[in-house]
Design a protein around this motif. Sequence first.
Motif: not given
Length: 137
Positions: A53-56, A105-107, A5-9, A34-35
């Motif tokens: 943020r992006k997490w893997c 409230d989020a992408i 998973i590559i997750y971005s918010v 990050d920001d």
Amino acid sequence: MQFSIIYSVDCPEDENIDLYAPLNVEELWDQTEDDDQYEYGYLEGRWENGSHRKWCAILNREQFDEFFERCGLQAEDAETMGSIGAPGCGFGWAPAISFTSRDSDAIQSAYVTPLVRENCDERDWDRVRSAMLAVYG
């Protein structure tokens, strides 16, 4: 089965980005952005100074289901270009299924690659993709 998973918010400045973080973020996930990579500053109002943020991660089925529920994601029936550098796939291209959220409230977006057996051909991938859409769509 495991899931890469590559997750971005991204969220506006009046939202706490931690509310959109996956469960067990410190244990299971690697934060890769990050920001400094926030790209929605061109939007007016509350989005001007938002957070990113992006997490893997590689998750098992139970962990993936928790992530899916926690983040309010839904699989999209859309062809993607795939993921580059997906965890567990080495540096290269891997097929992926796009997940998004309808939260205003989020992408949020996630590219998910189910890690199936080696030598998976296009027909195998189509079956896996169809099953993912049936369960998570």
